[in-house]
Write an enzyme that holds these catalytic residues in place. Structure first.
Site, PDB file in Angstrom:
ATOM      1  CB  SER A  95      18.954  21.018  -3.010  1.00 44.34           C
ATOM      2  OG  SER A  95      18.246  21.787  -2.051  1.00 44.34           O
ATOM      3  CB  ALA A 101      20.151  26.965   5.968  1.00 40.42           C
ATOM      4  CE  LYS A 159      25.887  15.518   0.085  1.00 42.12           C
ATOM      5  NZ  LYS A 159      24.858  15.963  -0.861  1.00 42.12           N
TER       6      LYS A 159
END
Length: 357
Positions: A183, A216, A300
């Site tokens: 990512s 994370a 999204k």
């Protein structure tokens, strides 16, 4: 040259058609959009001969969301042999160009043509230069040849400063082995797209501070640390030890949607998988309340009406800042490394730099 040809992510041809049709209507350019599903391209056919040129002149490419690349021109059928002569004959009506890109669409069939394009480029470039159709002048338009097959090509033109910065709009970024997740390439591509390269030292400097919401294991945090920033990583999950060992990361186990820094920071980034309206609200809060100066947040996308939903959210964000009396620049792009999402970049234009670390 009344056809505008556009590249896109496979499966988003309909979004490109909807978006370019909106812009054409605003510019009073008559025509219609068409595309076949999963072909990674779309066309806008203008009813007037100068329609595609007027559309490109009236619209900044970097303000488009779903198209990866565009060019105005025409399709050409090619013979099995002596393709160059046929191309040169058709280019007689084209102006001299300052650069040449050979492109393919982002499909399996398109990728199979990559080797053909590599072999074909050198003799084509030589022939174009000999014919006076290709010169060393960056001010002149770029010649874009998109091969649909070895027998069909789209001959197109685009201004070099009003089209994609990479062929097909696909960046050539190398995945850093020390990054915790792939990512990380999304944020790196976002910086290339939204921030001019000559401003990186000023706007992505090592004396800045940043917050990564939903950090994370640290793919986006890695990009901030790579620039030397002091980063607060917000996530209930574990961060990569390699990032914590840098001494530049403070990891707080907290909810990314409720956390607020005690002092304003320079950057907020967020790649939380959540409904787009919630992530859009983060942009309104962080920029609107002066918690950061710049932000990159992923939204999204829903399964249907994706362009309409993005347009609705962007309009809501813009209206919210206008109501607050806050000046911001707003950018949105479906990056190459995005999937069912778009990336938003916002920058406050009326706040000073955050305190240095």
């Amino acid at each position: 040259m009344n056809t505008l040809f556009m590249h896109c992510r496979p499966g988003f041809e309909g979004e490109v058609c909807s978006e370019i049709s909106d812009h054409a209507a605003c510019l009073d350019v008559a025509g219609y959009a068409k595309a076949r599903p999963d072909t990674a391209c779309a066309e806008f056919i203008c009813t007037e001969a100068d329609g595609a040129e007027r559309l490109m002149n009236g619209q900044r490419f970097d303000a488009l969301i779903f198209p990866r690349q565009w060019a105005r021109g025409m399709f050409l059928e090619l013979p099995e042999t002596d393709r160059i002569s046929v191309i040169l004959a058709q280019l007689s009506a084209f102006p001299a160009c300052g650069s040449l890109w050979l492109e393919v669409v982002d499909t399996n069939d398109g990728k199979e043509l990559s080797n053909f394009c590599k072999k074909f480029e050198a003799p084509l470039r030589k022939a174009l230069m000999q014919a006076g159709k290709l010169v060393d002048d960056p001010r002149k338009p770029r010649l874009l040849l998109t091969f649909k097959s070895g027998r069909e090509v789209f001959l197109g033109l685009a201004d070099a400063d009003n089209s994609a910065m990479w062929p097909m709009g696909i960046p050539r970024l190398k995945f850093p082995r020390e990054a915790p997740s792939r990512s990380t390439l999304k944020l790196e591509e976002a910086w290339h797209h939204f921030i001019p390269r000559d401003q990186w030292d000023e706007r992505l400097s090592g004396d800045m501070t940043g917050v990564d919401l939903g950090a994370a294991p640290g793919g986006w945090t890695y990009q901030l640390v790579r620039r030397g920033m002091l980063v607060t990583a917000i996530d209930n999950g574990p961060m990569a030890e390699s990032l914590m060992d840098t001494g530049l990361v403070q990891h707080l186990m907290a909810d990314g949607f409720t956390y607020k820094p005690r002092h304003p920071v320079d950057w907020m980034v967020c790649d939380i998988v959540e409904k787009p309206a919630r992530n859009a609200a983060l942009l309104e809060t962080w920029l609107g309340e002066g918690l950061c100066r710049e932000a990159v947040v992923n939204l999204k996308l829903p399964m249907k009406q994706r362009y309409a939903e993005v347009r609705r959210l962007l309009d809501r964000i813009e209206e919210g800042f206008q109501a607050r009396g806050v000046r911001v620049s707003i950018g949105c792009k479906q990056l190459y490394h995005d999937r069912e999402e778009v990336t938003c970049h916002l920058r406050r234009l009326d706040v000073a730099k955050a305190a240095t670390k």
